[in-house]
Design a protein around this motif. Structure first.
Motif, PDB file in Angstrom:
ATOM      1  N   PHE A  62     -44.706  86.753  47.599  1.00 13.56           N
ATOM      2  CA  PHE A  62     -43.532  86.755  48.346  1.00 13.56           C
ATOM      3  C   PHE A  62     -44.341  88.404  48.110  1.00 13.56           C
ATOM      4  N   GLU A  63     -44.698  89.717  49.284  1.00 11.95           N
ATOM      5  CA  GLU A  63     -44.613  91.022  49.179  1.00 11.95           C
ATOM      6  C   GLU A  63     -42.971  91.609  49.362  1.00 11.95           C
ATOM      7  N   VAL A  64     -43.310  92.288  48.210  1.00  3.32           N
ATOM      8  CA  VAL A  64     -41.885  93.397  48.222  1.00  3.32           C
ATOM      9  C   VAL A  64     -42.446  94.636  48.621  1.00  3.32           C
ATOM     10  N   ASP A  65     -42.177  94.646  49.983  1.00  5.54           N
ATOM     11  CA  ASP A  65     -41.770  96.562  50.473  1.00  5.54           C
ATOM     12  C   ASP A  65     -41.249  97.283  49.984  1.00  5.54           C
ATOM     13  N   ILE A  79     -39.459  91.909  53.189  1.00  4.11           N
ATOM     14  CA  ILE A  79     -40.130  91.025  52.480  1.00  4.11           C
ATOM     15  C   ILE A  79     -41.110  90.459  52.954  1.00  4.11           C
ATOM     16  N   ARG A  80     -42.401  90.109  52.490  1.00  2.19           N
ATOM     17  CA  ARG A  80     -43.523  88.705  53.337  1.00  2.19           C
ATOM     18  C   ARG A  80     -43.744  88.211  52.721  1.00  2.19           C
ATOM     19  N   LYS A  81     -44.820  86.988  53.222  1.00  2.73           N
ATOM     20  CA  LYS A  81     -44.959  85.875  52.909  1.00  2.73           C
ATOM     21  C   LYS A  81     -46.490  86.570  52.631  1.00  2.73           C
ATOM     22  N   ASP A 111     -49.365  83.766  55.130  1.00  5.15           N
ATOM     23  CA  ASP A 111     -49.731  84.499  56.878  1.00  5.15           C
ATOM     24  C   ASP A 111     -49.095  85.477  57.115  1.00  5.15           C
ATOM     25  N   GLY A 112     -48.762  86.847  56.556  1.00  5.08           N
ATOM     26  CA  GLY A 112     -48.682  87.789  56.555  1.00  5.08           C
ATOM     27  C   GLY A 112     -47.220  87.808  57.824  1.00  5.08           C
ATOM     28  N   ARG A 113     -46.305  86.573  57.865  1.00  8.13           N
ATOM     29  CA  ARG A 113     -44.924  86.937  58.036  1.00  8.13           C
ATOM     30  C   ARG A 113     -44.294  87.584  57.928  1.00  8.13           C
ATOM     31  N   THR A 114     -43.172  88.441  57.953  1.00  5.58           N
ATOM     32  CA  THR A 114     -42.395  89.144  57.536  1.00  5.58           C
ATOM     33  C   THR A 114     -40.694  88.177  57.786  1.00  5.58           C
ATOM     34  N   VAL A 174     -35.688  81.525  52.073  1.00  7.52           N
ATOM     35  CA  VAL A 174     -36.661  80.109  52.558  1.00  7.52           C
ATOM     36  C   VAL A 174     -36.683  79.130  52.840  1.00  7.52           C
ATOM     37  N   SER A 175     -35.286  78.481  52.238  1.00 11.15           N
ATOM     38  CA  SER A 175     -35.053  77.112  52.623  1.00 11.15           C
ATOM     39  C   SER A 175     -33.976  77.132  54.225  1.00 11.15           C
TER      40      SER A 175
END
Length: 65
Positions: A20-23, A38-40, A43-46, A64-65
């Motif tokens: 997960f990317e945190v911007d 937060i982006r996965k 798949d690039g989905r936020t 996520v769960s």
């Protein structure tokens, strides 16, 4: 001081085999982000936008769960 909005990638967190990317979103030359996204990466989905605090691994796991 500039007043433009700036987005910077702060971290990539690995949680349960997913990345997960945190911007951080800043205004001008601020050193502390105003909010986080937060982006996965697979798949690039936020997942979450406008988080007020930097997320922990446990917080991401709950989202996520």
């Amino acid at each position: 001081m500039q007043n433009e909005a700036i987005t910077k990638t702060i971290a990539v967190l690995g949680v349960d085999g997913e990345n997960f990317e945190v911007d951080g979103h800043f205004k001008g030359e601020e050193r502390k982000a105003r909010w986080y996204t937060i982006r996965k990466l697979s798949d690039g989905r936020t997942f979450v936008d406008h988080l007020s605090t930097f997320p922990s691994h446990d917080e991401i796991r709950k989202m996520v769960s």
